[in-house]
Design a protein around this motif. Structure first.
Motif, short mmCIF file in Angstrom:
data_model
loop_
_atom_site.label_atom_id
_atom_site.label_comp_id
_atom_site.label_asym_id
_atom_site.label_seq_id
_atom_site.Cartn_x
_atom_site.Cartn_y
_atom_site.Cartn_z
N UNK A 46 11.49 1.54 -4.08
CA UNK A 46 10.80 0.24 -3.84
C UNK A 46 10.50 0.18 -2.36
N UNK A 47 9.55 -0.66 -2.19
CA UNK A 47 8.78 -0.81 -0.95
C UNK A 47 9.19 -1.66 -0.08
N UNK A 48 10.63 -1.66 0.15
CA UNK A 48 11.32 -2.52 1.17
C UNK A 48 12.21 -1.54 2.06
N UNK A 49 12.27 -2.14 3.51
CA UNK A 49 12.87 -1.45 4.38
C UNK A 49 13.18 -2.56 5.24
N UNK A 50 14.18 -2.20 6.46
CA UNK A 50 14.74 -3.03 7.22
C UNK A 50 14.71 -2.86 8.64
N UNK A 51 13.98 -3.52 9.62
CA UNK A 51 13.91 -3.45 10.98
C UNK A 51 14.45 -4.44 11.81
N UNK A 52 14.92 -4.19 13.15
CA UNK A 52 15.28 -5.37 13.74
C UNK A 52 14.48 -6.43 14.06
N UNK A 53 15.03 -7.60 14.30
CA UNK A 53 14.48 -8.92 14.46
C UNK A 53 13.58 -8.58 15.82
N UNK A 54 14.04 -7.97 16.80
CA UNK A 54 13.27 -7.77 18.05
C UNK A 54 12.14 -6.91 17.82
N UNK A 58 0.82 -1.10 -0.01
CA UNK A 58 -0.07 -0.01 0.08
C UNK A 58 0.74 1.29 -0.03
N UNK A 59 2.27 1.08 -0.40
CA UNK A 59 2.78 2.20 -0.32
C UNK A 59 2.89 2.75 -1.93
N UNK A 60 2.53 4.14 -2.07
CA UNK A 60 2.66 4.71 -3.16
C UNK A 60 4.06 5.04 -3.73
N UNK A 61 4.64 4.58 -4.89
CA UNK A 61 5.85 4.90 -5.31
C UNK A 61 5.99 5.68 -6.56
N UNK A 62 7.20 6.40 -6.61
CA UNK A 62 8.03 6.79 -5.61
C UNK A 62 7.71 7.67 -4.74
N UNK A 63 8.35 7.82 -3.50
CA UNK A 63 7.90 8.58 -2.51
C UNK A 63 9.19 9.26 -1.57
N UNK A 64 9.18 10.52 -1.50
CA UNK A 64 10.08 11.10 -0.73
C UNK A 64 9.81 11.05 0.76
N UNK A 65 11.13 10.94 1.49
CA UNK A 65 11.18 10.70 2.76
C UNK A 65 12.13 11.88 3.32
N UNK A 66 11.80 12.58 4.25
CA UNK A 66 12.67 13.76 4.60
C UNK A 66 12.83 13.41 6.25
#
Length: 589
Positions: free
Chosen positions: A467-475, A440-448
């Motif tokens: 791209x609609x891909x990010x990383x977060x910690x396993x915890x 559900x993320x409209x791309x491209x998107x600018x993040x400040x």
């Protein structure tokens, strides 16, 4: 639009600088009676390192502010302090940290202090105490501060060529500026002239006794056979020392003291000895000299010739004061005032230069270099992420107390955290990263993303996500699963969908932070996949060094040398950027 320091849209505005300078000047005036530009500038730039590029313009603003503040009465200062919410507690704390007066300033009519490191290694926290206190006292009295390298032992405490500049850099980092600089190995002829004067007046002699023989005589309080021979004989022997007619251990020049002194070490101490510099060349003067002054001789002579009025040093030097007084008496000189203070230790760290050198020599592969973060040297603390204002506050709080002090790392970390919190940029780093696909993320998107929640002048970083891909910690994945919804800091509120083959799918619910607050969502850091870089974080625990790996946002590449706050992880310093990763030295949580 506010006044700009350099006319650009991105520059820091002068009103912001003026407000800070005004507050610091009020504090300085309350503490010392009158505000001084130097301490105000040091505090302003120390707590706002991003302003250093505007040092000249800032100095002009500070001068104007200090002049304005110094026109105020004490009552006016207190009223302004109250208006600025400089609390009574702050004023009392400043008063408690104020250094006590130096003894007998009126007798000298001026104040001149010195810091005299041996460049056989880097300086540590204990050395910093002498440097900071000597510098602060010189500034407190409007006097002068001398940097003197005591490098007259090319055999036992052989100077390191790189240590001279590294010590200078440590002092600059602390905000210390010296008025004069001397290197003792370049003053040898001066010491020879003073030695000859001592021989002429009968205050010294050349001892040809074997060391064991002299030691036996000294312990019995008996004079060396050469002690009372006439000055012309002594001068001839000294010339023979200088011309190389004696070898190592065959002749020394001694200062006449009290042979019945209760401390045998004081009895006729060595002022000059022969060192074979063909085998032990000095890094600056090579093998030019073979007769070298000891610490007590060179330091005592220089303190007089340089006009030092007050010596601040560790109480372990008390016996040196006793020794040097005999030399001063022979020459009719007036000895400087001496303030001795206790040792300072840092719990869990090695401060001993000899121990550090032994470890580096024996296990070079186990350490990250001469400034390894497990050591207690200033360069190691700086590399680890300790700020100069933290060190300064620690030392000023210790002051000139005669008792020894042991600082706990928890206390150092707490103070550094307090100092760093308002100064340092925030960055996103994730350990044990897990890939998250955002539906559900409209791309491209600018993040400040802001670098600091309240310090807009620290700037921001901006990413374009395609791209609609990010990383977060396993915890945090486990947190997302249990809470169902969480917020990616300064970006989006996301809802858990599923996890498959180690990859999480989450749905974007919106971007409104107010919704996150209303729902009480947990806020976590994140890293965009296409703007990420590998990160190695080194954390010291005693002599152990742990390495943690993860991913960081790519903007971290631009912050080499800065102390940053890794959100929800802790503070650290960006050590270096390699081709495929960034290395961070962890300071504390």
């Amino acid at each position: 639009m506010p006044t700009q320091l350099d006319g650009s849209e991105e520059a820091i505005d002068a009103e912001f600088v003026r407000r800070l300078a005004f507050r610091y000047a009020i504090q300085n005036a309350l503490k010392y009676g009158k505000a001084k530009p130097g301490p105000v500038i040091n505090k302003l730039l120390g707590e706002n390192p991003h302003l250093r590029a505007y040092a000249r313009e800032i100095a002009n603003i500070v001068a104007q502010v200090v002049a304005e503040v110094n026109k105020m009465s004490v009552d006016e200062l207190k009223q302004v302090a109250e208006n600025l919410r400089i609390s009574e507690e702050e004023r009392r704390e400043a008063e408690e940290k104020r250094l006590p007066p130096l003894p007998n300033v009126d007798r000298w009519g001026y104040v001149k202090t010195r810091f005299a490191p041996n460049p056989d290694f880097l300086i540590h926290l204990g050395n910093a105490r002498a440097a900071i206190l000597s510098y602060e006292y010189a500034r407190m009295y409007g006097g002068k501060f001398v940097l003197r390298f005591e490098d007259t032992d090319p055999r036992i405490k052989r100077p390191l060529p790189e240590a001279y500049e590294m010590i200078r850099e440590d002092l600059r980092w602390l905000g210390i500026k010296w008025d004069e600089e001397y290197i003792q190995s370049q003053r040898m002829e001066i010491y020879y002239d003073v030695a000859k004067k001592l021989l002429e007046v009968g205050g010294a002699y050349v001892d040809l006794c074997p060391p064991d023989k002299f030691r036996e005589l000294r312990n019995r309080g008996v004079a060396c056979p050469h002690r009372d021979e006439p000055p012309e004989v002594q001068l001839d022997r000294f010339e023979k020392m200088l011309s190389g007619e004696y070898g190592e251990g065959q002749a020394v020049l001694r200062i006449k003291t009290d042979l019945n002194h209760p401390d045998p070490a004081v009895r006729d101490w060595v002022a000059f000895r022969i060192i074979d510099t063909s085998r032990n060349p000095h890094p600056i003067v090579g093998d030019k000299y073979i007769v070298w002054p000891t610490y007590n001789f060179a330091a005592a002579v220089d303190d007089h010739l340089m006009g030092i009025t007050h010596i601040l040093r560790g109480r372990e030097h008390a016996v040196n004061t006793v020794k040097q007084l005999f030399l001063y008496k022979h020459l009719g000189w007036e000895y400087p005032e001496v303030v001795h203070f206790g040792r300072v230790n840092l719990e869990g760290f090695i401060l001993s230069k000899s121990k550090i050198k032994q470890l580096l020599k024996k296990y070079p592969e186990r350490f990250l270099g001469i400034d390894d973060i497990r050591f207690g040297t200033l360069s190691a603390l700086r590399r680890r992420g300790i700020l100069p204002e933290t060190v300064r506050q620690l030392i000023m709080e210790l002051g000139v107390k005669h008792t020894d002090a042991t600082l706990s790392w928890d206390n150092v970390a707490a103070l550094n955290r307090k100092v760093a919190d308002s100064l340092c940029r925030r960055v996103f780093v994730v350990l044990n990263p897990v890939r998250v696909v955002l539906e559900g993320l409209d791309l491209p998107i600018n993040v400040k993303l802001r670098y600091h929640p309240t310090r807009s002048e620290l700037g921001y970083r901006e990413y374009v996500l395609t791209k609609p891909i990010v990383y977060i910690q396993r915890s945090d994945v486990e947190l997302l699963k249990s809470n169902k919804v969480l917020r990616l800091m300064e970006f989006a509120n996301v809802e858990y969908v599923e996890e498959h083959d180690g990859e999480v799918v989450a749905r974007v619910r919106g971007f409104d932070v107010r919704e996150a607050k209303k729902l009480g969502l947990q806020i976590v850091q994140w890293v965009p996949m296409e703007h990420s870089i590998k990160v190695d974080i080194y954390r010291a625990q005693g002599l152990k060094l742990h390495r943690y790996t993860g991913l960081a946002e790519s903007a971290i590449r631009e912050l080499v040398g800065e102390v940053v706050q890794m959100v929800r992880i802790g503070f650290g310093r960006i050590d270096k950027v390699l081709k495929s990763k960034v290395v961070v030295m962890f300071a504390h949580e």
